[in-house]
Design a protein around this motif. Structure first.
Motif, PDB file in Angstrom:
ATOM      1  N   MET A 109    -114.945  35.978 -68.989  1.00 20.76           N
ATOM      2  CA  MET A 109    -115.590  36.911 -68.000  1.00 20.76           C
ATOM      3  C   MET A 109    -114.650  36.813 -66.993  1.00 20.76           C
ATOM      4  O   MET A 109    -114.757  37.935 -66.136  1.00 20.76           O
ATOM      5  N   PHE A 110    -113.837  35.693 -66.469  1.00 23.81           N
ATOM      6  CA  PHE A 110    -112.989  36.079 -65.627  1.00 23.81           C
ATOM      7  C   PHE A 110    -111.777  36.823 -65.919  1.00 23.81           C
ATOM      8  O   PHE A 110    -111.326  37.744 -65.096  1.00 23.81           O
ATOM      9  N   LEU A 111    -111.436  37.057 -67.016  1.00 21.82           N
ATOM     10  CA  LEU A 111    -110.260  37.838 -67.707  1.00 21.82           C
ATOM     11  C   LEU A 111    -110.794  39.259 -67.689  1.00 21.82           C
ATOM     12  O   LEU A 111    -109.947  40.207 -67.398  1.00 21.82           O
ATOM     13  N   GLN A 112    -111.967  39.292 -68.026  1.00 21.59           N
ATOM     14  CA  GLN A 112    -112.603  40.629 -68.464  1.00 21.59           C
ATOM     15  C   GLN A 112    -113.218  41.193 -66.900  1.00 21.59           C
ATOM     16  O   GLN A 112    -113.587  42.598 -67.073  1.00 21.59           O
ATOM     17  N   ARG A 113    -113.177  40.531 -65.862  1.00 16.70           N
ATOM     18  CA  ARG A 113    -114.043  40.890 -64.804  1.00 16.70           C
ATOM     19  C   ARG A 113    -115.215  41.374 -64.981  1.00 16.70           C
ATOM     20  O   ARG A 113    -115.428  42.344 -64.404  1.00 16.70           O
ATOM     21  N   VAL A 114    -116.016  40.617 -65.777  1.00 17.45           N
ATOM     22  CA  VAL A 114    -117.374  41.192 -65.741  1.00 17.45           C
ATOM     23  C   VAL A 114    -118.220  39.960 -65.065  1.00 17.45           C
ATOM     24  O   VAL A 114    -117.927  38.888 -65.042  1.00 17.45           O
ATOM     25  N   ASP A 115    -119.388  40.275 -64.487  1.00 16.59           N
ATOM     26  CA  ASP A 115    -120.369  39.337 -63.841  1.00 16.59           C
ATOM     27  C   ASP A 115    -121.362  38.979 -64.576  1.00 16.59           C
ATOM     28  O   ASP A 115    -122.184  38.020 -64.415  1.00 16.59           O
ATOM     29  N   ASN A 116    -121.546  39.628 -65.798  1.00 16.05           N
ATOM     30  CA  ASN A 116    -122.754  39.457 -66.817  1.00 16.05           C
ATOM     31  C   ASN A 116    -122.349  38.991 -67.893  1.00 16.05           C
ATOM     32  O   ASN A 116    -121.682  39.628 -68.690  1.00 16.05           O
ATOM     33  N   VAL A 117    -122.607  37.712 -68.469  1.00 19.19           N
ATOM     34  CA  VAL A 117    -121.882  37.642 -69.866  1.00 19.19           C
ATOM     35  C   VAL A 117    -122.411  38.373 -71.008  1.00 19.19           C
ATOM     36  O   VAL A 117    -121.471  38.279 -71.783  1.00 19.19           O
ATOM     37  N   PHE A 118    -123.460  38.781 -70.900  1.00 16.33           N
ATOM     38  CA  PHE A 118    -123.782  39.827 -71.734  1.00 16.33           C
ATOM     39  C   PHE A 118    -122.871  41.240 -72.036  1.00 16.33           C
ATOM     40  O   PHE A 118    -122.782  41.940 -73.137  1.00 16.33           O
ATOM     41  N   ASP A 119    -122.177  41.186 -70.647  1.00 20.89           N
ATOM     42  CA  ASP A 119    -121.316  42.377 -70.788  1.00 20.89           C
ATOM     43  C   ASP A 119    -120.008  42.106 -71.345  1.00 20.89           C
ATOM     44  O   ASP A 119    -119.191  43.120 -71.355  1.00 20.89           O
ATOM     45  N   LEU A 120    -119.584  40.930 -71.736  1.00 21.30           N
ATOM     46  CA  LEU A 120    -118.350  40.736 -72.452  1.00 21.30           C
ATOM     47  C   LEU A 120    -118.425  41.500 -73.462  1.00 21.30           C
ATOM     48  O   LEU A 120    -119.041  41.928 -74.359  1.00 21.30           O
ATOM     49  N   GLU A 121    -116.802  41.907 -73.707  1.00 22.54           N
ATOM     50  CA  GLU A 121    -116.700  42.330 -75.109  1.00 22.54           C
ATOM     51  C   GLU A 121    -116.145  41.294 -76.084  1.00 22.54           C
ATOM     52  O   GLU A 121    -115.138  40.677 -75.707  1.00 22.54           O
ATOM     53  N   TRP A 122    -117.041  41.218 -77.030  1.00 27.83           N
ATOM     54  CA  TRP A 122    -116.599  40.071 -78.138  1.00 27.83           C
ATOM     55  C   TRP A 122    -115.358  40.358 -78.787  1.00 27.83           C
ATOM     56  O   TRP A 122    -114.435  39.692 -78.828  1.00 27.83           O
ATOM     57  N   GLY A 123    -115.336  41.679 -79.386  1.00 29.25           N
ATOM     58  CA  GLY A 123    -114.063  42.248 -80.056  1.00 29.25           C
ATOM     59  C   GLY A 123    -114.567  43.484 -80.711  1.00 29.25           C
ATOM     60  O   GLY A 123    -115.577  43.979 -80.876  1.00 29.25           O
ATOM     61  N   GLY A 124    -113.423  44.311 -80.589  1.00 26.78           N
ATOM     62  CA  GLY A 124    -113.432  45.575 -81.488  1.00 26.78           C
ATOM     63  C   GLY A 124    -114.741  46.448 -80.660  1.00 26.78           C
ATOM     64  O   GLY A 124    -115.292  47.179 -81.524  1.00 26.78           O
ATOM     65  N   GLY A 125    -114.749  46.271 -79.410  1.00 24.28           N
ATOM     66  CA  GLY A 125    -115.731  47.236 -78.657  1.00 24.28           C
ATOM     67  C   GLY A 125    -117.134  46.878 -78.799  1.00 24.28           C
ATOM     68  O   GLY A 125    -117.998  47.374 -78.070  1.00 24.28           O
ATOM     69  N   VAL A 126    -117.401  45.590 -79.286  1.00 25.55           N
ATOM     70  CA  VAL A 126    -118.597  45.105 -79.587  1.00 25.55           C
ATOM     71  C   VAL A 126    -119.112  44.042 -78.451  1.00 25.55           C
ATOM     72  O   VAL A 126    -118.219  43.404 -78.158  1.00 25.55           O
ATOM     73  N   LYS A 127    -120.047  44.313 -77.761  1.00 23.83           N
ATOM     74  CA  LYS A 127    -120.570  43.541 -76.579  1.00 23.83           C
ATOM     75  C   LYS A 127    -120.933  42.257 -77.020  1.00 23.83           C
ATOM     76  O   LYS A 127    -121.671  42.032 -78.098  1.00 23.83           O
ATOM     77  N   TYR A 128    -121.012  41.467 -76.194  1.00 24.44           N
ATOM     78  CA  TYR A 128    -121.541  40.087 -76.223  1.00 24.44           C
ATOM     79  C   TYR A 128    -123.097  40.022 -76.467  1.00 24.44           C
ATOM     80  O   TYR A 128    -123.695  39.478 -77.457  1.00 24.44           O
ATOM     81  N   ALA A 129    -123.809  41.052 -75.864  1.00 29.35           N
ATOM     82  CA  ALA A 129    -124.976  40.929 -75.863  1.00 29.35           C
ATOM     83  C   ALA A 129    -125.559  41.432 -77.322  1.00 29.35           C
ATOM     84  O   ALA A 129    -126.588  41.067 -77.975  1.00 29.35           O
ATOM     85  N   GLU A 130    -124.769  42.536 -77.814  1.00 31.50           N
ATOM     86  CA  GLU A 130    -125.014  42.871 -79.289  1.00 31.50           C
ATOM     87  C   GLU A 130    -124.869  41.770 -80.296  1.00 31.50           C
ATOM     88  O   GLU A 130    -125.685  41.560 -81.177  1.00 31.50           O
ATOM     89  N   VAL A 131    -124.118  41.035 -80.089  1.00 34.68           N
ATOM     90  CA  VAL A 131    -123.798  39.799 -81.124  1.00 34.68           C
ATOM     91  C   VAL A 131    -124.803  38.786 -80.574  1.00 34.68           C
ATOM     92  O   VAL A 131    -125.544  37.942 -81.753  1.00 34.68           O
ATOM     93  N   ARG A 132    -125.339  38.311 -79.429  1.00 35.98           N
ATOM     94  CA  ARG A 132    -126.088  37.251 -79.160  1.00 35.98           C
ATOM     95  C   ARG A 132    -127.545  37.432 -78.435  1.00 35.98           C
ATOM     96  O   ARG A 132    -127.989  36.384 -78.223  1.00 35.98           O
ATOM     97  N   LEU A 133    -127.763  38.412 -77.919  1.00 36.20           N
ATOM     98  CA  LEU A 133    -128.823  38.694 -76.714  1.00 36.20           C
ATOM     99  C   LEU A 133    -130.122  38.300 -77.750  1.00 36.20           C
ATOM    100  O   LEU A 133    -130.938  37.245 -77.017  1.00 36.20           O
ATOM    101  N   GLN A 134    -130.492  38.886 -78.863  1.00 40.57           N
ATOM    102  CA  GLN A 134    -131.847  38.739 -79.566  1.00 40.57           C
ATOM    103  C   GLN A 134    -131.820  37.019 -79.814  1.00 40.57           C
ATOM    104  O   GLN A 134    -132.758  36.423 -79.671  1.00 40.57           O
ATOM    105  N   GLU A 135    -130.745  36.413 -79.959  1.00 38.31           N
ATOM    106  CA  GLU A 135    -130.574  35.080 -80.487  1.00 38.31           C
ATOM    107  C   GLU A 135    -131.040  34.209 -79.183  1.00 38.31           C
ATOM    108  O   GLU A 135    -131.944  33.536 -79.245  1.00 38.31           O
ATOM    109  N   GLU A 136    -130.684  34.771 -78.003  1.00 46.43           N
ATOM    110  CA  GLU A 136    -130.810  33.998 -76.983  1.00 46.43           C
ATOM    111  C   GLU A 136    -132.126  34.130 -76.435  1.00 46.43           C
ATOM    112  O   GLU A 136    -132.737  32.894 -76.071  1.00 46.43           O
ATOM    113  N   ILE A 137    -132.655  35.314 -76.751  1.00 47.74           N
ATOM    114  CA  ILE A 137    -134.272  35.409 -76.137  1.00 47.74           C
ATOM    115  C   ILE A 137    -135.137  34.447 -77.399  1.00 47.74           C
ATOM    116  O   ILE A 137    -136.024  33.805 -76.968  1.00 47.74           O
ATOM    117  N   GLU A 138    -134.708  34.638 -78.430  1.00 50.47           N
ATOM    118  CA  GLU A 138    -135.566  33.755 -79.618  1.00 50.47           C
ATOM    119  C   GLU A 138    -135.449  32.327 -79.378  1.00 50.47           C
ATOM    120  O   GLU A 138    -136.468  31.708 -79.253  1.00 50.47           O
TER     121      GLU A 138
END
Lengths: 299, 746
Positions: A166-195
């Motif tokens: 988050m520090f390196l990518q200057r984002v304030d919300n972890v789910f806005d992180l880019e995991w890799g290849g343009g895919v966001k952290y939210a796309e990878v993990r959000l549903q898992e977090e909710i469940e």
């Protein structure tokens, strides 16, 4: 730098400094310290340097994916250096530089923060590392594990990967992180977090008493079997079952299924088991290691 | 020739809060070691520190140890020779010192002549003993928590534990390196783990440099050179200089933001004392946070900034928070705005969390949180906070009603505040910002619309912490809540102290993990200042309060006797401590707080008695009183106190048993003065009159001792006389045990 690039950079850095690259423990744990690559390897005299990512589950920190900074599951990058090299702080700072953090443009500080895990009979002395006021790493010189003095002393470096990313990518919300290849952290993990959060807080189609009873039962079964494994001289699988107990306890706790006195009793039970397991590991290790690795200071 | 000694222990970052103590230790232990080694210096050792170094310097240290000469006496001369031949005793003595009997001398003492030998040791060169001195110094230093780091010294004492691993060592005398080595244990042997050898290299700032690579070795010669080279390499060695630089920069930046640093920094933290020990080359950056967070309670904002981020909140001229903060950093950078932005993000994330808690917490009234307290443990033997809340409520009500004599409405308010005072422990905000316990409960109570008497009592119930007369809360802060506050703070602390002792958790030596002493101090301080803070004219006695607090823990007979005794001693000790801290002479304090009676007096009237006594001791009448009292006390102790009390209750009137005019006169005096003294004591405000009255016993006492012999063959008469003295002693003891104050020799 993407989340996965950060992992690649750290891995490349530590591999080039003599660390074996290990894989995460394939079980539910709260921190990289529970991995036998830390918990067992720091015991006894044998030198060992290893690095790995450890997905770490903290049921109580689950926020249904709504909090920008808190997660049911986050990722630690764990480095174990035994014995601890003299230049370990500089090595660590070099690793940050390898990730694109220039220490000359920031305020990096080592502030006192000691680590203690009553359930593992373990403690160490160290710092939290602050990067412009953000805690990014826990730095610990292990002193005891399983109630046993360690010799030599191991240095454990635990990077908080999401925070650094988050520090390196200057984002304030972890789910806005880019995991890799343009895919966001939210796309990878959000549903898992909710469940997972729903599960952690007992939001399951099952009456609360039944939920609690089931987890108690699972705890007791795993505990009992860990003891059987221990009696059979199998420290590694015994540790895995003890870790399952630890996680089940965390779920019981986060779902509000246990009271105060019971809570203390659970912690004590896990501790007793963990201490016995580490001792069993040390005994087995001494028997197999032979006489060429005798411990003891040069007195 | 005298030369300069310079020692630097280069270390990984030492905890900031340890540095002031370690700096003192460096100088003290070095001086002690030098003195032990007979190394003289013109001035004591100076010591310095930064997070990465502990430094000591002696400007002019002798080049050699002073010579050593000691006369050792052996066997008496009479036993040393037989028929002019040395005896085995004499030969043995000579052998012990490796000399011939002929080299021994005779030494005359008041007890006779002895064989003797003068041990002479030529002082060694300083460079040859400095190694031992450094080894001793390294061993002398003590830390709140120490670590093993695979190191040992060659002094035969094994492992060298330290604060953090030592990375380099400077040991120089007269500009030259004195060899010294810290070894690493065999088990840690590795190319990356090396012995630490003393040298003439120091290291500057980790990241800052004007030329070359940051953190490279810097060669030094003298202390002056050392300090200058460090400064060139961005390390300010002098802590005071770091502190004044920080203060200056904080002021400048605050002014630039149109305000000043919040007074809360000094009031609720030691941040300003801590930051100079966190940095080697401080500067300050200013940051802002979104103005919408100003809707949060000020306490939440300042606590988050001060305690969690070590930032300094900025306020405007009226003392209102501005959405800005200052951070002390250990850097000097071209773009401070980068660090400022990052710091802002960290703070904003925390404030966002806090706002979430603030919004969530207010959805649940404090009263509905009581049940959640059942899952928070106060102490394993004392149960949960739910049970504690019940006890505090009961005790607060009792204090309000029976001790303060308040009306029913006020008693109910005390009970409500007592019941709710711990409820915030179940709130998200307090779970996150534990420093705000109590404070948050008060704020939530206010938000719920509870009256000032209740919310402020909760808000301030953890106070007082300090024991000084002006330690918060002040009467002005308490406003209309002063009386309710007093009931709750007393009830809470009393319950904790008594409970902890019941559970066997008494503090011993430096061990007081549960902070029982601090609770005890707070309790006594609140009682001592009760009239001033509440305006109440009540003077509750300690014993009464302790008994009431003991009730929930079962009958006293079922207590562990050791805990009962320890509790009583503890309260007496805290009581004496608080009064001593107030500047009263320890002898006066001891005189007034006596082991057997302190429970029966009230701390607030004790303060007045002490005040009267400290004026009175300087007057001639006092000496009269003290001398008379001491004589009386010395004899009176021959009559057992219990027996005396029995006699006073059941035995016939004393007058009929006395015969000598002098003793009858003394009895008359007692009868005459007793009402005046006791009335004055009861009033609580005329101790001076009581003391003056008491001092008038002197002539009658003198006459008694001149004319009457207490011990006679007539046992009945002897006992009557002792009873007379005991009666006088007990009367005067209500004012104090003056034998504690009598100067020696009287």
């Amino acid at each position: 730098m993407t989340f996965q690039d950060l992992i690649l950079k750290l891995s490349a850095f530590w591999a080039s400094h003599g660390c074996l690259l290990q894989q995460p423990l394939d079980l539910e744990v709260g921190a990289g310290t529970s991995h036998p690559e830390t918990l067992f390897r720091v015991l006894g005299p044998k030198p060992w340097s290893v690095a790995y990512v450890q997905p770490s589950r903290r049921p109580d920190d689950g926020r249904f994916g709504q909090n920008p900074n808190r997660l049911f599951k986050h990722h630690q990058y764990q480095v174990i250096l035994k014995p601890s090299p003299d230049e370990v702080q500089q090595l660590y700072l070099d690793s940050l530089e390898a990730c694109g953090i220039n220490p000359r443009q920031h305020d990096i500080r080592f502030e006192e923060d000691n680590w203690e895990s009553p359930t593992l009979g373990a403690w160490g002395i160290g710092w939290q590392v602050l990067l412009d006021g953000l805690e990014i790493t826990q730095f610990t010189y292990f002193q005891q594990v399983g109630g046993m003095d360690l010799s030599p002393i191991t240095c454990e470096i635990t990077y908080g990967l999401e925070r650094i990313a988050m520090f390196l990518q200057r984002v304030d919300n972890v789910f806005d992180l880019e995991w890799g290849g343009g895919v966001k952290y939210a796309e990878v993990r959000l549903q898992e977090e909710i469940e997972q959060s729903k599960y952690a807080f007992g939001q399951v189609d099952m009456p609360a008493e039944q939920f609690a009873a089931l987890h108690r039962e699972l705890f007791d079964k795993n505990y009992g079997f860990a003891e059987t494994l221990l009696a059979s001289g199998l420290a590694w699988p015994a540790l895995e079952h003890a870790l399952k107990c630890s996680h089940l306890f965390n779920i019981l706790d986060s779902s509000g299924s246990i009271g105060v006195t019971e809570r203390t009793a659970y912690i004590l039970r896990v501790r007793q088991l963990a201490v016995r397991i580490t001792r069993a590991y040390v005994e087995a290790d001494q028997n197999s290691a032979g006489a060429d690795l005798q411990a003891g200071p040069g007195l | 020739m005298d030369r300069e000694l310079l020692i630097e222990i280069g270390c990984e970052e030492i905890p900031a809060s340890w540095l002031p103590g370690l700096t003192r230790q460096m100088a003290q232990h070095l001086d002690a070691r030098l003195q032990d080694a007979r190394l003289t210096s013109e001035s004591p050792a100076e010591s310095y520190s930064s997070p990465r170094r502990l430094t000591a310097r002696v400007a002019r240290l002798a080049e050699r140890q002073t010579d050593f000469e000691e006369l050792v006496t052996g066997p008496p001369l009479s036993a040393a020779y037989k028929n002019s031949e040395p005896t085995p005793a004499a030969i043995g003595f000579a052998k012990k010192y490796g000399v011939d009997v002929a080299a021994l001398e005779k030494h005359q003492t008041p007890k006779g002549a002895y064989l003797a030998y003068t041990v002479r040791q030529r002082g060694k060169a300083t460079v040859d003993v400095l190694g031992d001195i450094l080894a001793g110094l390294l061993r002398d230093l003590t830390f709140p928590k120490q670590m093993r780091w695979d190191a040992y010294l060659e002094d035969g004492k094994g492992d060298l534990v330290f604060a953090r691993p030592i990375r380099w060592l400077v040991l120089m005398y007269g500009g030259r390196v004195v060899p010294f080595v810290i070894r690493r244990t065999e088990v840690s042997a590795s190319p990356t783990v090396q012995d630490i050898r003393s040298g003439s290299n120091t290291y500057g700032h980790r990241f800052l440099t004007t030329s070359g690579r940051a953190g490279r070795a810097i060669k030094i010669k003298t202390f002056e050179d050392y300090q200058a080279r460090l400064l060139e390499n961005f390390v300010i060695l002098d802590r005071a200089e770091r502190e004044s630089r920080i203060r200056r920069e904080l002021e400048t930046h605050a002014r630039r933001l149109g305000g000043r640093v919040s007074s809360q920094v000094a009031a609720q933290s030691s941040l300003l004392q801590e930051v100079p020990d966190l940095v080697e080359y401080p500067s300050v950056v200013a940051g802002h946070y979104p103005v919408e967070f100003l809707e949060l309670p000020e306490e939440v904002l300042t606590t988050t900034m001060i305690h969690h981020q070590h930032y300094f909140p900025v306020v405007d001229e009226e003392g209102k928070l501005k959405p800005a903060f200052l951070a002390v950093i250990n850097m000097q950078v071209d773009k401070p705005e980068v660090i400022a932005r990052n710091s802002e993000r960290v703070l904003t994330a925390r404030l966002r969390d806090a706002r979430f808690f603030w919004d969530e917490d207010r959805k649940t009234p404090l009263a509905s949180r009581l049940e959640q307290l059942s899952s928070i443990l106060f102490h394993k033997k004392l149960g949960t906070y739910r049970r504690k809340a019940d006890r505090v409520e009961r005790l607060a009500r009792w204090i309000a009603k029976d001790v303060f004599g308040l009306r029913e409405a006020a008693v109910d308010q005390a009970g409500l505040a007592g019941r709710l005072c711990k409820a915030d422990l179940a709130s998200d905000m307090v779970r996150e910002l534990t420093e705000l316990q109590g404070t948050m409960g008060g704020i939530y109570a206010r938000e719920e619309g509870l009256p000032e008497e209740v919310w402020k009592a909760i808000y301030f119930h953890y106070l007082p912490v300090g024991v000084e007369v002006d330690a918060p809360p002040s009467r002005q802060q308490l406003g209309n809540a002063a009386i309710t506050w007093a009931t709750v703070t007393l009830a809470d602390k009393l319950d904790s102290v008594v409970g902890m002792f019941w559970a066997g958790e008494r503090p011993t030596g430096s061990r007081d993990p549960l902070g029982v002493r601090r609770l005890g101090n707070g309790f006594i301080k609140a009682l001592v200042d009760l009239p001033a803070l509440t305006g109440l004219e009540v003077a509750p006695k300690l014993q009464t309060l302790l008994e009431a607090a003991r009730e929930p823990f079962g009958e006293i007979e079922k207590w562990d006797t050791a805990n009962v005794i320890a509790l009583s001693m503890f309260v007496q000790e805290r009581y004496q401590f608080v009064l001593e801290q107030r500047g009263y002479d320890i002898r006066n304090v001891r005189a007034v707080i006596q082991e057997h009676t302190f429970g029966h007096v009230s701390p607030s009237s004790t303060l007045q008695l002490l005040g009267a006594l400290s004026e009175f001791v300087d007057q001639p009448e006092f000496q009269e009183l003290a001398i008379a009292f001491k004589r009386v006390k010395n004899l009176a102790k021959d009559l057992d106190l219990v027996e005396f009390r029995m006699q006073e209750l059941t035995a016939p009137d004393l007058r009929g048993r006395l015969e000598h005019p002098a003793e009858l006169a003394l009895l008359d005096e007692i009868d005459q003065r007793k009402p005046t003294i006791e009335a004055a004591i009861a009033l609580g405000s005329s101790y001076k009159r009581a003391l003056t009255e008491a001092s008038r016993f002197k002539p009658a006492v003198d006459r008694f001792f001149n004319e009457v012999r207490v011990k006679t063959d007539n046992e009945g008469l002897t006992r009557a006389r002792l009873r007379l003295l005991r009666r006088l002693e007990q009367l005067l003891l209500q004012l104090g045990d003056f034998s504690e104050i009598v100067p020696e020799g009287l």
